[in-house]
Design an enzyme around this catalytic site. Structure first.
Site: not given
Ligand code: ACO
Length: 350
Positions: A134, A277, A307
């Protein structure tokens, strides 16, 4: 050449649109969860005969048309991608063997050469890939500016293109909801110093964070000794610790943008647009708030495309230029961040 300016942009997305509700049919998720946590509502996914190459070529043709530059006027094609269809490209065998013999990366001719051929380039101008997930497009801009300002190159095409849909695990709701496929491109041209449009860069990597985001080779992970001849390896799907990547982005990206602005002798208040990004709307909002960019100066099209990795910045730029938001003379701070971990910012003038 003392300067380098942006003279054209273009983009391309696949025709198939996949909504959050569509995803809720294949993994345990909901439109509400995805849109509240990420801001994403739809993403485009390749289907039929679409592939990375078609998208890259379509985006490049549009950028060349806007720039009024013919394929044969190009001196260099940089294809920023981490999802190539072919890691060896179709370079002549003799060059590949020579490259291997010299153990050099002199002929880094991978996917970009296929794009060069399909654009109809007949000169043997250099084409090579840049693999930085990214952050790829920002690194591509920096490389283009070095080639132009230090290497005497005149017209450079930089494409950011990724087909993340081919590398995600469609049973993992933590990652598959985030990504989409797309390509975006810009043309950069040598110019006088006074017209310089690439004002500053700030680039970083941190291998310590590599464990948070990757798509590693499957074999020999536990350090076992390989048999001879070794098996052909395969790659795992994208694996990510979302929370860690989120924290890293919100911590490092504002610092990097501040450094880039300082190098350019500017402050956020002098900048017309913040273009990050497109990974998560909450990351975009947090960075904008920290840097005191008001919402009306922030470019975001994440809701429609998710993304798209190296494509996200040039795709959003192209939409903003073609819709008349970004006008000639406007300044933009762009920042990429992701796997590596890598992150970097650029201050540019359109
Ligand atoms: N639908 C429903 N529930 C979900 C989903 C989903 N799609 N995904 C995860 N959950 C659940 C999890 O299992 C967890 O449940 P639990 O509390 O029972 O264990 C809960 O939701 C919270 O999960 P988290 O992973 O802690 O959620 P978070 O608020 O951190 O959001 C996300 C996750 C959206 C992935 C976020 O962390 C994020 O955007 N991170 C950055 C990712 C990114 O920007 N990547 C960029 C680089 S990519 C590259 O370079 C190729």
């Amino acid at each position: 050449n003392k300067g380098c300016k942006l003279v054209g942009c273009g983009s391309a997305v696949p025709s198939l649109s996949v909504s959050n509700d569509d995803l809720a049919k294949i993994v345990d998720t909901s439109d509400e969860w995805i849109s509240v946590r990420t801001g994403i509502r739809n993403r485009r996914v390749i289907s039929g005969k679409e592939n990375l190459r078609n998208l890259a070529v379509e985006a490049a043709k549009k950028a060349l048309k806007m720039a009024n530059v013919e394929p044969d006027d190009l001196d260099l094609i940089l294809l920023c991608t981490s999802t190539p269809e072919d890691i060896f490209g179709d370079a002549p065998k003799v060059l590949i063997l020579l490259d291997a013999y010299l153990n050099s990366n002199l002929f880094m001719l991978w996917q970009s050469c296929k794009v060069q051929r399909e654009l109809g380039c007949t000169k043997s101008q250099l084409a090579h890939d840049i693999t930085a997930a990214c952050s790829g497009f920002v690194l591509g801009l920096f490389s283009a500016s070095c080639y132009i300002k230090g290497g005497g190159f005149r017209n450079v095409l930089v494409i950011g293109a990724d087909v993340m849909s081919r590398f995600v695990d469609w049973t993992d709701r933590g990652t598959c909801i985030l990504f989409g496929d797309a390509a975006g491109a810009v043309v950069l041209q040598a110019c006088d110093a006074e017209e310089d449009g690439l004002l500053s860069f700030d680039l970083h990597s941190d291998g310590e964070g590599a464990r948070h985001l990757g798509a590693p080779i499957n074999d020999n992970e536990n350090g076992s000794v390989l048999e001879f001849p070794p098996n052909r390896p395969s790659y795992a799907c994208i694996q990510m610790t979302g929370k860690e990547v989120f924290r890293f982005a919100v911590r490092c990206v504002p610092q990097s943008i501040e450094h880039a602005l300082e190098k350019a002798g500017l402050t956020a208040s002098n900048i017309d647009w913040l273009l990050l990004h497109q990974a998560n709307q909450r990351i975009i909002d947090a960075v904008a708030t920290r840097l005191e960019f008001p919402p009306e100066k922030v470019i975001s099209n994440l809701a429609n495309y998710g993304n798209t990795s190296a494509a996200s910045i040039p795709l959003a730029l192209d939409e903003a230029v073609r819709s008349g938001k970004v006008k000639p003379g406007h300044t933009i701070t762009a920042a990429g961040f992701g796997a590596g971990l890598t992150w970097g910012s650029a201050v540019v003038r359109w």
